[in-house]
Design a protein around this motif. Structure first.
Motif, PDB file in Angstrom:
ATOM      1  N   LEU A 128      40.386  48.118  22.947  1.00  0.00           N
ATOM      2  CA  LEU A 128      41.605  47.929  23.736  1.00  0.00           C
ATOM      3  C   LEU A 128      42.369  49.232  23.883  1.00  0.00           C
ATOM      4  O   LEU A 128      42.755  49.633  24.985  1.00  0.00           O
ATOM      5  N   ASP A 129      42.627  49.906  22.782  1.00  0.00           N
ATOM      6  CA  ASP A 129      43.405  51.150  22.801  1.00  0.00           C
ATOM      7  C   ASP A 129      42.450  52.338  22.830  1.00  0.00           C
ATOM      8  O   ASP A 129      42.138  52.944  21.802  1.00  0.00           O
ATOM      9  N   ALA A 130      41.978  52.677  24.015  1.00  0.00           N
ATOM     10  CA  ALA A 130      40.992  53.735  24.177  1.00  0.00           C
ATOM     11  C   ALA A 130      41.653  55.008  24.692  1.00  0.00           C
ATOM     12  O   ALA A 130      42.617  54.960  25.457  1.00  0.00           O
ATOM     13  N   ARG A 131      41.115  56.152  24.283  1.00  0.00           N
ATOM     14  CA  ARG A 131      41.642  57.431  24.738  1.00  0.00           C
ATOM     15  C   ARG A 131      41.540  57.578  26.252  1.00  0.00           C
ATOM     16  O   ARG A 131      42.442  58.123  26.888  1.00  0.00           O
ATOM     17  N   ALA A 132      40.429  57.088  26.814  1.00  0.00           N
ATOM     18  CA  ALA A 132      40.237  57.216  28.257  1.00  0.00           C
ATOM     19  C   ALA A 132      41.351  56.515  29.029  1.00  0.00           C
ATOM     20  O   ALA A 132      41.853  57.040  30.032  1.00  0.00           O
ATOM     21  N   TRP A 133      41.771  55.347  28.561  1.00  0.00           N
ATOM     22  CA  TRP A 133      42.822  54.607  29.249  1.00  0.00           C
ATOM     23  C   TRP A 133      44.165  55.308  29.106  1.00  0.00           C
ATOM     24  O   TRP A 133      44.927  55.428  30.069  1.00  0.00           O
ATOM     25  N   LYS A 134      44.463  55.800  27.920  1.00  0.00           N
ATOM     26  CA  LYS A 134      45.732  56.503  27.706  1.00  0.00           C
ATOM     27  C   LYS A 134      45.794  57.771  28.561  1.00  0.00           C
ATOM     28  O   LYS A 134      46.846  58.096  29.134  1.00  0.00           O
ATOM     29  N   ALA A 135      44.670  58.486  28.645  1.00  0.00           N
ATOM     30  CA  ALA A 135      44.641  59.699  29.455  1.00  0.00           C
ATOM     31  C   ALA A 135      44.809  59.371  30.928  1.00  0.00           C
ATOM     32  O   ALA A 135      45.510  60.080  31.663  1.00  0.00           O
ATOM     33  N   TRP A 136      44.182  58.273  31.383  1.00  0.00           N
ATOM     34  CA  TRP A 136      44.295  57.896  32.792  1.00  0.00           C
ATOM     35  C   TRP A 136      45.717  57.444  33.121  1.00  0.00           C
ATOM     36  O   TRP A 136      46.230  57.755  34.207  1.00  0.00           O
ATOM     37  N   GLN A 137      46.365  56.730  32.220  1.00  0.00           N
ATOM     38  CA  GLN A 137      47.741  56.321  32.457  1.00  0.00           C
ATOM     39  C   GLN A 137      48.662  57.527  32.621  1.00  0.00           C
ATOM     40  O   GLN A 137      49.622  57.490  33.405  1.00  0.00           O
ATOM     41  N   ALA A 147      46.340  44.885  37.004  1.00  0.00           N
ATOM     42  CA  ALA A 147      45.311  45.916  37.109  1.00  0.00           C
ATOM     43  C   ALA A 147      45.904  47.313  36.962  1.00  0.00           C
ATOM     44  O   ALA A 147      45.273  48.213  36.404  1.00  0.00           O
ATOM     45  N   ASP A 148      47.122  47.508  37.444  1.00  0.00           N
ATOM     46  CA  ASP A 148      47.772  48.814  37.326  1.00  0.00           C
ATOM     47  C   ASP A 148      48.216  49.111  35.902  1.00  0.00           C
ATOM     48  O   ASP A 148      48.138  50.256  35.438  1.00  0.00           O
ATOM     49  N   THR A 149      48.711  48.092  35.203  1.00  0.00           N
ATOM     50  CA  THR A 149      49.280  48.314  33.873  1.00  0.00           C
ATOM     51  C   THR A 149      48.331  47.973  32.735  1.00  0.00           C
ATOM     52  O   THR A 149      48.481  48.489  31.625  1.00  0.00           O
ATOM     53  N   ARG A 150      47.339  47.125  33.009  1.00  0.00           N
ATOM     54  CA  ARG A 150      46.381  46.710  31.987  1.00  0.00           C
ATOM     55  C   ARG A 150      44.979  46.653  32.590  1.00  0.00           C
ATOM     56  O   ARG A 150      44.291  45.646  32.530  1.00  0.00           O
ATOM     57  N   GLY A 151      44.598  47.791  33.186  1.00  0.00           N
ATOM     58  CA  GLY A 151      43.294  47.895  33.831  1.00  0.00           C
ATOM     59  C   GLY A 151      42.319  48.711  33.010  1.00  0.00           C
ATOM     60  O   GLY A 151      42.477  48.866  31.789  1.00  0.00           O
ATOM     61  N   LEU A 152      41.305  49.251  33.662  1.00  0.00           N
ATOM     62  CA  LEU A 152      40.305  50.092  33.030  1.00  0.00           C
ATOM     63  C   LEU A 152      40.315  51.469  33.675  1.00  0.00           C
ATOM     64  O   LEU A 152      40.478  51.591  34.895  1.00  0.00           O
ATOM     65  N   ALA A 153      40.130  52.501  32.867  1.00  0.00           N
ATOM     66  CA  ALA A 153      40.044  53.864  33.365  1.00  0.00           C
ATOM     67  C   ALA A 153      38.693  54.084  34.048  1.00  0.00           C
ATOM     68  O   ALA A 153      37.734  53.351  33.793  1.00  0.00           O
ATOM     69  N   PRO A 154      38.582  55.096  34.913  1.00  0.00           N
ATOM     70  CA  PRO A 154      37.292  55.371  35.577  1.00  0.00           C
ATOM     71  C   PRO A 154      36.140  55.526  34.592  1.00  0.00           C
ATOM     72  O   PRO A 154      35.038  55.016  34.834  1.00  0.00           O
TER      73      PRO A 154
END
Length: 530
Positions: A190-199, A93-100
């Protein structure tokens, strides 16, 4: 032999990484998670360029990863200890989760607030949501290849799928693979901007003291304080003190884990009742919002909000949240840093401060002026639109508007009854004076008298309202027993269709609202998956 070398290599890499980051706890935990993933998964999955097949092409919520690992255990015989499973869910969940931003709009499934009518794109409604909720697939992110593999998995595990309704009249499998899978890959990428920004965003620990406010069926509205003490690995020990709106005190203890930097999952015991908390924290770690439900009846629960103490002074709630013009009533203002003069907005006079503390102020107030949502302030602490001022209740809505209950028991733990917790929402007419228009004023939850009635002519003939169950003064519907009922024609079971009626008495007027309730057979499939 090749697979064994891969396993050894991955485990060794994880252990070397772990040794290299002594003194850096977060990196150490990540390395430990990678090694754990390799040790538990590489006996079936292959190593591909430093990653693990199938895992690399997916992102999911904590609950999503829990379901995946459980499926590996039940259908493929994976041997994963309870502690390893907990750590794997946390790591994934920490490394392959979903952004808010990716969970917004779909969180009702995570919170088990399931009595919802979804609005879903037609492609997905007829292809996927005829069996699943829309939130089920919307809370996943996959590559296009992974979405296609999911279609293959469906047909492999359920070979009769193409003969079901909405499938047998068309080429279901070619449509699923060639049209729906690419669409899912675009809409739930899978490769979404929201997830990259949250990481890349900084993480805020969620320990400390929190002001909380919420609702529990059968108990009512409550407010209090929750102290979270850090226990390592984003885990917290919780101590809770507070009171219900009727003045009854509450206290409890529990634990919580934070996944993906913002997903709060708590298990608490309040006055001997086991509860679960599901909340999402904001980016600054100052607020959390979600739901708290009973551990043994997940659909029975209510809203839960938390405000971190020590942040800027703020008003988080007013109890009750409405005041009728010409009426004098006692209101409780809840928040943090409540020091200074109390203002309840234009047209509302504070007649007396009954009691006060830095987090709770009780006042007697009288409302005049016009209908509207008033801002509330106590010194520099402010809350926007928290108090509804109104002249009369024009209409009442029942929440949930559409619901499913399930008969169960008696005495059968595998077929527990599934009830529904109801609340009445009051509305005042808008400026045009007509109820039911877009500018109606939401008054919040109102006390109501509850009853049930047959939903239609057929339900009336079958006397459904006499058999499906009963609703209490607290708005909690309890369904009847499962199995044949000799008192009904042909020993029909205690299922049926009824309306749930909320009757609100306000200013000498009576206003009713109705919600639809289907009382169905036990949830056989859900019990099989638990």
């Amino acid at each position: 032999m090749e697979k064994e070398r891969n396993i050894t290599s991955m485990i060794a890499a994880g252990l070397l990484a772990l040794a290299a980051v002594v003194g850096a706890p977060e990196r150490a935990l990540a390395a430990d998670g990678a090694a754990l993933l390799a040790a538990n998964c590489l006996s079936c999955h292959s190593a591909q360029g430093g990653s693990i097949s199938r895992v690399e092409g997916q992102r999911k919520t904590p609950e999503g990863w829990q379901m995946t690992i459980t499926r590996m255990q039940e259908q493929h015989g994976a041997k994963v200890s309870a502690e390893d499973k907990r750590r794997l869910i946390k790591y994934l969940a920490d490394t392959r989760g979903l952004a808010p931003a990716e969970t917004a709009g779909w969180r009702y499934l995570l919170e088990h607030d399931n009595n919802r009518v979804e609005t879903i794109d037609g492609r997905y409604r007829d292809m996927c949501a005829r069996c699943h909720s829309g939130a089920r697939f919307a809370l996943q992110r996959r590559s296009e290849d992974e979405w296609k593999l999911l279609m293959h998995t469906h047909i492999g595990l359920n070979p009769t799928l193409e003969f079901h309704s909405l499938a047998r009249d068309r080429q279901w499998f070619p449509l699923a693979v060639n049209e729906v899978a690419p669409a899912l890959a675009r809409d739930f990428a899978l490769d979404a901007r929201a997830w990259k920004a949250w990481q890349a965003a900084p993480r805020t620990a969620l320990d400390g003291s929190w002001r909380i406010a919420g609702f529990l069926p059968g108990k009512g509205a409550f407010e209090g304080r929750m102290r979270a003490s850090a226990a390592g690995e984003d885990r917290y020990e919780l101590a809770i003190e507070g009171r219900y709106a009727d003045g009854a005190l509450l206290s409890g203890r529990g634990v919580a884990t934070v996944y993906t930097g913002y997903e709060w999952r708590g298990s608490v015991d309040i006055d001997g009742v086991a509860l679960r908390q599901v909340m999402a924290a904001d980016a600054r770690g100052e607020r959390m919002h979600g739901r708290q439900h009973f551990a043994d009846s997940r659909r029975m629960g209510g809203a839960l909000s938390a405000l971190r103490e020590g942040a800027a002074p703020m008003v988080m709630a007013v109890m009750p949240a409405q005041l009728r013009r010409g009426e004098t009533a006692e209101l409780t203002v809840v928040g943090s840093g409540l020091a200074g003069a109390v203002s309840l907005g234009k047209g509302v006079r504070v007649l007396e401060v009954v009691s006060r503390s830095p987090d709770r102020v009780v006042v007697r107030a009288r409302a005049e002026g016009r209908d509207g949502l008033n801002d509330v302030a106590v010194g520099s602490a402010r809350g926007k639109g928290l108090l509804a001022v109104y002249g009369r209740v024009a209409r009442v809505e029942v929440e949930p508007a559409n619901a499913i209950a399930r008969v169960g028991g008696p005495g059968d733990a595998q077929m527990q009854k599934v009830g529904v917790a109801y609340r009445a929402i009051g509305w005042a007419a808008g400026r045009d004076g007509k109820a039911g228009t877009a500018d109606d004023l939401r008054l919040g939850y109102l006390p109501a008298r509850w009853s049930i009635e047959a939903a239609d002519e057929e339900a009336e003939k079958a006397h459904d309202a006499d058999f499906v169950g009963h609703i209490g003064a607290d708005g909690v519907f309890v369904p009847g027993d499962a199995g044949p009922n000799p008192a009904r024609p042909k020993s029909l079971g205690n299922t049926g269709r009824v309306n749930v009626v909320a009757t609100v008495e306000a200013a000498g007027a009576t206003v009713e609202g109705r919600g639809k309730l289907d009382v169905a057979v036990p949830d056989f499939v859900q019990r099989a998956l638990d």
